[in-house]
Motif scaffolding. Structure first.
Motif, PDB file in Angstrom:
ATOM      1  N   ALA A  62      -1.345  -7.454  -7.907  1.00 21.64           N
ATOM      2  CA  ALA A  62      -1.342  -5.985  -7.909  1.00 21.64           C
ATOM      3  C   ALA A  62       0.080  -5.419  -7.945  1.00 21.64           C
ATOM      4  N   ARG A  63       1.088  -6.286  -7.800  1.00 22.77           N
ATOM      5  CA  ARG A  63       2.501  -5.886  -7.739  1.00 22.77           C
ATOM      6  C   ARG A  63       2.717  -4.832  -6.647  1.00 22.77           C
ATOM      7  N   LYS A  64       2.212  -5.168  -5.460  1.00 19.11           N
ATOM      8  CA  LYS A  64       2.352  -4.299  -4.298  1.00 19.11           C
ATOM      9  C   LYS A  64       2.859  -5.124  -3.121  1.00 19.11           C
ATOM     10  N   ASP A 115      11.682  -2.831 -10.395  1.00 19.68           N
ATOM     11  CA  ASP A 115      11.058  -4.014 -10.979  1.00 19.68           C
ATOM     12  C   ASP A 115       9.546  -3.876 -11.136  1.00 19.68           C
ATOM     13  N   GLY A 116       9.017  -2.681 -10.851  1.00 15.66           N
ATOM     14  CA  GLY A 116       7.591  -2.426 -11.072  1.00 15.66           C
ATOM     15  C   GLY A 116       6.677  -2.685  -9.893  1.00 15.66           C
ATOM     16  N   TRP A 117       7.238  -2.801  -8.707  1.00 18.41           N
ATOM     17  CA  TRP A 117       6.441  -3.018  -7.503  1.00 18.41           C
ATOM     18  C   TRP A 117       6.205  -1.685  -6.795  1.00 18.41           C
ATOM     19  N   ARG A 118       5.038  -1.559  -6.167  1.00 15.07           N
ATOM     20  CA  ARG A 118       4.778  -0.418  -5.285  1.00 15.07           C
ATOM     21  C   ARG A 118       4.985  -0.891  -3.850  1.00 15.07           C
ATOM     22  N   VAL A 119       5.529  -0.004  -3.016  1.00 14.64           N
ATOM     23  CA  VAL A 119       5.943  -0.379  -1.666  1.00 14.64           C
ATOM     24  C   VAL A 119       5.268   0.532  -0.637  1.00 14.64           C
ATOM     25  N   LEU A 120       4.727  -0.085   0.409  1.00 15.14           N
ATOM     26  CA  LEU A 120       4.191   0.657   1.550  1.00 15.14           C
ATOM     27  C   LEU A 120       4.932   0.190   2.796  1.00 15.14           C
ATOM     28  N   LEU A 138      -6.042   0.979   2.761  1.00 14.97           N
ATOM     29  CA  LEU A 138      -7.080   1.165   1.752  1.00 14.97           C
ATOM     30  C   LEU A 138      -6.623   2.102   0.642  1.00 14.97           C
ATOM     31  N   ARG A 139      -5.893   3.146   1.008  1.00 15.11           N
ATOM     32  CA  ARG A 139      -5.362   4.070   0.005  1.00 15.11           C
ATOM     33  C   ARG A 139      -4.352   3.353  -0.896  1.00 15.11           C
ATOM     34  N   PHE A 140      -3.550   2.471  -0.299  1.00 13.72           N
ATOM     35  CA  PHE A 140      -2.507   1.763  -1.029  1.00 13.72           C
ATOM     36  C   PHE A 140      -3.059   0.626  -1.889  1.00 13.72           C
ATOM     37  N   LEU A 141      -3.959  -0.177  -1.323  1.00 11.56           N
ATOM     38  CA  LEU A 141      -4.443  -1.355  -2.025  1.00 11.56           C
ATOM     39  C   LEU A 141      -5.770  -1.152  -2.757  1.00 11.56           C
TER      40      LEU A 141
END
Length: 142
Positions: A62-64, A115-120, A138-141
């Motif tokens: 998921a690149r998270k 680099d295309g990653w989402r961060v929480l 849940l909102r993030f993933l």
């Protein structure tokens, strides 16, 4: 106890020993969040070294990534757990140390996003509120 007017109640040796025992990973807040995320059915890798900041949880397909930050060490704005120690002779040391942590966190986040990653980021003080963390995850993933 230091005799030079320090506000610290511990000797420099005792303080150093105490601080050396603080964990950088597998902290109680991190373990709490990991159990919750796993219980929600998400699978992840831990502390992936080839990513900036070695995120606490990595969801590669998921690149998270999720970081669980300690409020003191990462300077959580407005949180009572974030305060610069009052010891006058060490104040500049702590200010530089904590400011450096914040700058490093910012660089890591910017590089990950570039680099295309989402961060929480989940803060230590938030980790005790399971409903809040569940909603954020849940909102993030989801």
């Amino acid at each position: 106890m230091d005799t030079h007017g320090s506000l610290d109640t511990l000797s420099q040796e005792a303080r150093s020993k105490l601080m050396s025992r603080i964990r950088g990973k597998d902290t109680k807040p991190e373990l709490r969040v990991r159990r919750l995320v796993h219980g929600l059915g998400f699978r992840y890798r831990l502390h992936v070294r080839d990513l900036p900041g070695k995120p606490d949880m990595v969801f590669r397909p998921a690149r998270k990534v999720i970081f669980v930050h300690g409020c003191f060490w990462h300077c959580h704005p407005g949180c009572p757990r974030h305060r610069v120690p009052r010891s006058p002779e060490r104040r500049e040391f702590w200010k530089a140390k904590l400011d450096g942590n914040v700058a490093r966190d910012r660089r890591n986040r910017e590089q990950l996003e570039h680099d295309g990653w989402r961060v929480l980021v989940i803060w230590e003080c938030e980790s005790a509120d399971i409903d809040l963390v569940t909603e954020k995850v849940l909102r993030f993933l989801g």
